[in-house]
Design a protein around this motif. Sequence first.
Motif, PDB file in Angstrom:
ATOM      1  N   THR A  28      22.844  40.032 -82.827  1.00 52.56           N
ATOM      2  CA  THR A  28      22.732  38.879 -81.672  1.00 52.56           C
ATOM      3  C   THR A  28      24.570  38.617 -81.709  1.00 52.56           C
ATOM      4  O   THR A  28      25.371  38.542 -82.386  1.00 52.56           O
ATOM      5  N   GLY A  29      24.572  37.936 -80.747  1.00 57.35           N
ATOM      6  CA  GLY A  29      26.973  38.079 -80.678  1.00 57.35           C
ATOM      7  C   GLY A  29      27.008  36.815 -79.093  1.00 57.35           C
ATOM      8  O   GLY A  29      25.566  36.836 -78.836  1.00 57.35           O
ATOM      9  N   VAL A  30      28.280  36.673 -79.148  1.00 58.01           N
ATOM     10  CA  VAL A  30      28.152  36.218 -78.061  1.00 58.01           C
ATOM     11  C   VAL A  30      28.631  36.538 -76.738  1.00 58.01           C
ATOM     12  O   VAL A  30      28.783  37.614 -76.636  1.00 58.01           O
ATOM     13  N   VAL A  31      27.776  36.405 -75.757  1.00 57.15           N
ATOM     14  CA  VAL A  31      27.558  36.664 -73.868  1.00 57.15           C
ATOM     15  C   VAL A  31      29.105  36.277 -73.356  1.00 57.15           C
ATOM     16  O   VAL A  31      29.048  34.761 -73.420  1.00 57.15           O
ATOM     17  N   MET A  32      29.340  37.477 -73.236  1.00 58.06           N
ATOM     18  CA  MET A  32      30.932  37.235 -72.244  1.00 58.06           C
ATOM     19  C   MET A  32      30.880  37.914 -71.364  1.00 58.06           C
ATOM     20  O   MET A  32      30.059  39.087 -71.332  1.00 58.06           O
ATOM     21  N   ASP A  33      31.857  37.607 -70.304  1.00 58.89           N
ATOM     22  CA  ASP A  33      31.932  38.293 -68.918  1.00 58.89           C
ATOM     23  C   ASP A  33      32.662  39.509 -69.366  1.00 58.89           C
ATOM     24  O   ASP A  33      33.779  39.312 -70.267  1.00 58.89           O
ATOM     25  N   ALA A  34      33.020  40.650 -68.991  1.00 57.82           N
ATOM     26  CA  ALA A  34      34.058  41.612 -68.857  1.00 57.82           C
ATOM     27  C   ALA A  34      35.489  40.831 -69.099  1.00 57.82           C
ATOM     28  O   ALA A  34      35.821  41.199 -69.209  1.00 57.82           O
ATOM     29  N   ALA A  35      35.677  40.015 -67.558  1.00 53.81           N
ATOM     30  CA  ALA A  35      37.107  39.521 -67.003  1.00 53.81           C
ATOM     31  C   ALA A  35      37.429  39.350 -69.063  1.00 53.81           C
ATOM     32  O   ALA A  35      38.660  39.651 -69.042  1.00 53.81           O
ATOM     33  N   CYS A  36      36.615  38.284 -68.871  1.00 51.07           N
ATOM     34  CA  CYS A  36      37.556  37.839 -70.420  1.00 51.07           C
ATOM     35  C   CYS A  36      37.195  38.111 -71.860  1.00 51.07           C
ATOM     36  O   CYS A  36      37.813  38.307 -72.988  1.00 51.07           O
ATOM     37  N   ALA A  42      39.079  40.356 -80.162  1.00 52.89           N
ATOM     38  CA  ALA A  42      39.299  40.372 -81.073  1.00 52.89           C
ATOM     39  C   ALA A  42      39.569  38.822 -81.442  1.00 52.89           C
ATOM     40  O   ALA A  42      39.883  38.826 -83.540  1.00 52.89           O
ATOM     41  N   ASN A  43      39.804  37.632 -81.286  1.00 52.22           N
ATOM     42  CA  ASN A  43      40.284  35.924 -80.971  1.00 52.22           C
ATOM     43  C   ASN A  43      38.913  35.453 -81.501  1.00 52.22           C
ATOM     44  O   ASN A  43      38.309  34.765 -80.574  1.00 52.22           O
ATOM     45  N   ALA A  44      38.445  35.338 -82.859  1.00 52.55           N
ATOM     46  CA  ALA A  44      37.258  34.478 -83.374  1.00 52.55           C
ATOM     47  C   ALA A  44      37.111  33.411 -82.173  1.00 52.55           C
ATOM     48  O   ALA A  44      36.762  32.298 -82.007  1.00 52.55           O
ATOM     49  N   GLU A  45      38.298  32.514 -82.622  1.00 55.10           N
ATOM     50  CA  GLU A  45      38.559  31.094 -82.418  1.00 55.10           C
ATOM     51  C   GLU A  45      38.419  30.921 -80.492  1.00 55.10           C
ATOM     52  O   GLU A  45      37.651  30.376 -79.945  1.00 55.10           O
ATOM     53  N   LYS A  46      38.691  31.947 -79.814  1.00 54.53           N
ATOM     54  CA  LYS A  46      38.521  31.901 -78.283  1.00 54.53           C
ATOM     55  C   LYS A  46      37.972  32.629 -77.757  1.00 54.53           C
ATOM     56  O   LYS A  46      36.892  31.954 -77.437  1.00 54.53           O
TER      57      LYS A  46
END
Length: 126
Positions: A28-36, A42-46
């Motif tokens: 389980t993790g955060v889904v994100m676009d590859a561009a970002c 590496a920045n948990a806050e962002k």
Amino acid sequence: MKRAHLICFSCLLAAGSMLVLAGPDTKTGVVMDAACGARVAANAEKTAKHTVACALMESCKASGFGLILEGRFLKFDPAGDEQALKLLEAAKVRENFRAEVTGEFSEDDIKVSAMKAAKREGSATK
């Protein structure tokens, strides 16, 4: 000396066999676009503040998707991109969209076999 090499070789062979036999894993993790993703992994806050709206912007969506795990971005295969897009389009949350992904995980990417939205912490179960 030859015995030490034989022992090391045997251990490596056994470890390699375990990896091959391991099969699919679920994480389980955060889904994100590859561009970002590669930029903010590496920045948990962002990572936590990344929005679903950003992931669905045309330029971001076109880059494909992946999962943030332990400060690294792992890119989905094309089947995973399709599943992620459907989940993001149906998402009820605005940021920090998390998914439970089953597949074959490598150092840089994931061959996705299944994906579903992860339960939010503190959410009621029915």
